[in-house]
Design a protein around this motif. Sequence first.
Motif, PDB file in Angstrom:
ATOM      1  N   SER A 165       4.558  15.759   8.801  1.00 54.81           N
ATOM      2  CA  SER A 165       4.485  14.975   9.740  1.00 54.81           C
ATOM      3  C   SER A 165       2.944  14.486  10.292  1.00 54.81           C
ATOM      4  O   SER A 165       2.604  13.279  10.727  1.00 54.81           O
ATOM      5  N   GLY A 166       2.174  15.504  10.647  1.00 59.67           N
ATOM      6  CA  GLY A 166       0.646  15.271  11.134  1.00 59.67           C
ATOM      7  C   GLY A 166       0.115  14.526  10.044  1.00 59.67           C
ATOM      8  O   GLY A 166      -0.704  13.685  10.421  1.00 59.67           O
ATOM      9  N   ASP A 167      -0.026  14.834   8.799  1.00 60.26           N
ATOM     10  CA  ASP A 167      -0.691  14.191   7.705  1.00 60.26           C
ATOM     11  C   ASP A 167      -0.326  12.843   7.908  1.00 60.26           C
ATOM     12  O   ASP A 167      -1.044  11.846   7.668  1.00 60.26           O
ATOM     13  N   LEU A 168       1.069  12.647   7.804  1.00 58.66           N
ATOM     14  CA  LEU A 168       1.388  11.191   7.716  1.00 58.66           C
ATOM     15  C   LEU A 168       1.049  10.152   8.944  1.00 58.66           C
ATOM     16  O   LEU A 168       0.815   9.159   8.975  1.00 58.66           O
ATOM     17  N   TRP A 169       1.263  10.978  10.326  1.00 64.62           N
ATOM     18  CA  TRP A 169       0.849  10.093  11.191  1.00 64.62           C
ATOM     19  C   TRP A 169      -0.563   9.985  11.377  1.00 64.62           C
ATOM     20  O   TRP A 169      -1.034   8.591  11.574  1.00 64.62           O
ATOM     21  N   ILE A 170      -1.513  10.512  11.073  1.00 69.55           N
ATOM     22  CA  ILE A 170      -3.291  10.481  10.982  1.00 69.55           C
ATOM     23  C   ILE A 170      -3.258   9.256   9.718  1.00 69.55           C
ATOM     24  O   ILE A 170      -4.079   8.436  10.228  1.00 69.55           O
ATOM     25  N   ALA A 171      -2.534   9.517   8.658  1.00 64.60           N
ATOM     26  CA  ALA A 171      -2.661   8.749   7.531  1.00 64.60           C
ATOM     27  C   ALA A 171      -2.318   7.157   7.710  1.00 64.60           C
ATOM     28  O   ALA A 171      -3.118   6.381   7.324  1.00 64.60           O
ATOM     29  N   THR A 172      -1.267   7.077   8.719  1.00 65.16           N
ATOM     30  CA  THR A 172      -0.644   5.849   9.106  1.00 65.16           C
ATOM     31  C   THR A 172      -1.809   4.999   9.837  1.00 65.16           C
ATOM     32  O   THR A 172      -2.023   3.795   9.708  1.00 65.16           O
ATOM     33  N   LEU A 173      -2.682   5.825  10.757  1.00 67.57           N
ATOM     34  CA  LEU A 173      -3.402   5.247  11.763  1.00 67.57           C
ATOM     35  C   LEU A 173      -4.785   4.691  11.016  1.00 67.57           C
ATOM     36  O   LEU A 173      -5.396   3.928  11.331  1.00 67.57           O
ATOM     37  N   LEU A 174      -5.265   5.898  10.053  1.00 68.02           N
ATOM     38  CA  LEU A 174      -6.369   5.496   9.155  1.00 68.02           C
ATOM     39  C   LEU A 174      -6.140   4.143   8.315  1.00 68.02           C
ATOM     40  O   LEU A 174      -7.193   3.587   8.133  1.00 68.02           O
ATOM     41  N   LEU A 175      -4.972   3.898   8.002  1.00 70.83           N
ATOM     42  CA  LEU A 175      -4.792   2.709   7.090  1.00 70.83           C
ATOM     43  C   LEU A 175      -5.072   1.470   7.786  1.00 70.83           C
ATOM     44  O   LEU A 175      -5.303   0.342   7.306  1.00 70.83           O
ATOM     45  N   ARG A 176      -4.963   1.791   9.158  1.00 72.00           N
ATOM     46  CA  ARG A 176      -5.185   0.335  10.205  1.00 72.00           C
ATOM     47  C   ARG A 176      -6.654   0.227  10.424  1.00 72.00           C
ATOM     48  O   ARG A 176      -6.977  -0.471  11.087  1.00 72.00           O
ATOM     49  N   CYS A 177      -7.549   1.174  10.018  1.00 75.26           N
ATOM     50  CA  CYS A 177      -9.059   1.239  10.631  1.00 75.26           C
ATOM     51  C   CYS A 177      -9.760   0.778   9.163  1.00 75.26           C
ATOM     52  O   CYS A 177      -9.498   0.782   8.168  1.00 75.26           O
ATOM     53  N   PRO A 178     -10.987   0.116   9.663  1.00 75.05           N
ATOM     54  CA  PRO A 178     -11.822  -0.344   8.612  1.00 75.05           C
ATOM     55  C   PRO A 178     -12.350   0.810   7.418  1.00 75.05           C
ATOM     56  O   PRO A 178     -12.191   2.024   7.789  1.00 75.05           O
ATOM     57  N   ARG A 179     -12.623   0.393   6.189  1.00 73.31           N
ATOM     58  CA  ARG A 179     -13.207   1.413   5.529  1.00 73.31           C
ATOM     59  C   ARG A 179     -14.261   2.366   5.902  1.00 73.31           C
ATOM     60  O   ARG A 179     -14.798   3.271   5.305  1.00 73.31           O
ATOM     61  N   SER A 180     -15.017   1.645   6.909  1.00 72.42           N
ATOM     62  CA  SER A 180     -16.316   2.137   7.170  1.00 72.42           C
ATOM     63  C   SER A 180     -16.287   3.365   8.049  1.00 72.42           C
ATOM     64  O   SER A 180     -17.406   4.121   8.391  1.00 72.42           O
ATOM     65  N   VAL A 181     -15.088   3.562   8.736  1.00 72.55           N
ATOM     66  CA  VAL A 181     -15.020   4.837   9.453  1.00 72.55           C
ATOM     67  C   VAL A 181     -15.067   6.048   8.572  1.00 72.55           C
ATOM     68  O   VAL A 181     -14.629   6.058   7.271  1.00 72.55           O
ATOM     69  N   THR A 182     -15.501   7.095   9.140  1.00 71.80           N
ATOM     70  CA  THR A 182     -15.435   8.451   8.646  1.00 71.80           C
ATOM     71  C   THR A 182     -14.567   9.723   9.353  1.00 71.80           C
ATOM     72  O   THR A 182     -14.520   9.138  10.564  1.00 71.80           O
ATOM     73  N   VAL A 183     -14.314  10.603   8.923  1.00 71.72           N
ATOM     74  CA  VAL A 183     -13.479  11.619   9.345  1.00 71.72           C
ATOM     75  C   VAL A 183     -14.054  12.802   9.342  1.00 71.72           C
ATOM     76  O   VAL A 183     -14.141  13.536   8.164  1.00 71.72           O
ATOM     77  N   GLU A 184     -13.836  13.751  10.376  1.00 69.74           N
ATOM     78  CA  GLU A 184     -14.216  15.132  10.290  1.00 69.74           C
ATOM     79  C   GLU A 184     -12.945  15.916  10.764  1.00 69.74           C
ATOM     80  O   GLU A 184     -12.295  15.783  11.900  1.00 69.74           O
ATOM     81  N   ASP A 185     -12.540  17.160  10.003  1.00 71.99           N
ATOM     82  CA  ASP A 185     -11.534  17.787  10.200  1.00 71.99           C
ATOM     83  C   ASP A 185     -11.695  18.974  10.928  1.00 71.99           C
ATOM     84  O   ASP A 185     -12.787  19.832  10.353  1.00 71.99           O
ATOM     85  N   ARG A 186     -11.173  19.204  12.054  1.00 71.31           N
ATOM     86  CA  ARG A 186     -11.870  20.315  12.976  1.00 71.31           C
ATOM     87  C   ARG A 186     -10.493  21.208  13.155  1.00 71.31           C
ATOM     88  O   ARG A 186      -9.401  20.786  13.039  1.00 71.31           O
ATOM     89  N   LYS A 187     -10.729  22.377  13.407  1.00 66.75           N
ATOM     90  CA  LYS A 187      -9.718  23.393  13.685  1.00 66.75           C
ATOM     91  C   LYS A 187      -8.629  23.018  14.782  1.00 66.75           C
ATOM     92  O   LYS A 187      -7.542  22.925  14.724  1.00 66.75           O
TER      93      LYS A 187
END
Length: 299
Positions: A165-187
Amino acid sequence: MTTTGDRPIHVFRLTPALTLRWSSLSIILFVITAAAISSFYQVIHGYKRSWIFDAAVYSQQAWQIMLFLVYFVAIPLGTFLIHELIHGLAFIAFGGKPRYGVGIEHFLPYAYTTAPRRRFSRNAFLVISLTPLFVIDAIAILLLAVLPQAPWLGWIVILNTAGASGDLWIATLLLRCPRSVTVEDRKTGVAIYAPADVDARSLPFRQSSKVKSTLRNWLDLTVLVLGLLVFVSFLLPVLFDLLNVPSFLVGTDSLQLLNWENSPKGFGISFNPWLWIAIATVLSLVGVLFQSVRDRSES
């Protein structure tokens, strides 16, 4: 919030509100996946199967305990472990150094795989987030199609999908962002970075209060019904067996809200998940309409 590349424009943290939303989504995914995989099994193999507790359980106490341990301990733990390991392999494929761990946040246990201090492109992080969901589900569904004697494969699909559920939640939001954004996964969360030419207000990280209110009402009412279904699925079989409750049916043969079977051969519980989903949807719509009428009367 700043839009420079040195500081994140948004950070997802496991706040109580976000934890509730992810838990709500997990319950919804659990029931929908159970309904879908049950329909798939029936179409492929020609008969129904219970994915929560099978009526063909042996009546001997030792076999009951063994099946309970396999279904509710070994399979979930194995599924979640493989899920996180695949996350780690995806991190490695894109140059990250994964770290694994478990924790408890807001009274809910969770496992995580993270690669701190490493930023990934939006598309790379989408692959990292969704690979375990698609790989595990695809393999389990393919094997289930050719191995009708291994219904526990359907249980893996249900748990893996609900746990994403968390993976899908974040992925859905990222798909609405421009390709130029970058992501850092933290604990403790996921940080989103964007170049200076990206307007933070155009990104999908803030919703209007009206949208939030409607979504919250829909989720709360849906989770109330579907949570009851999960409670029925997991706890009632053991309770009914201990009390030696005789067989009964709530509903009809074609519209089963709950069907309990107890015989010398064993015990089991089944239900029509699509009917429960329909009930949850109706209640949700009624709740949203009621809220809309109340908001209008107060304005």
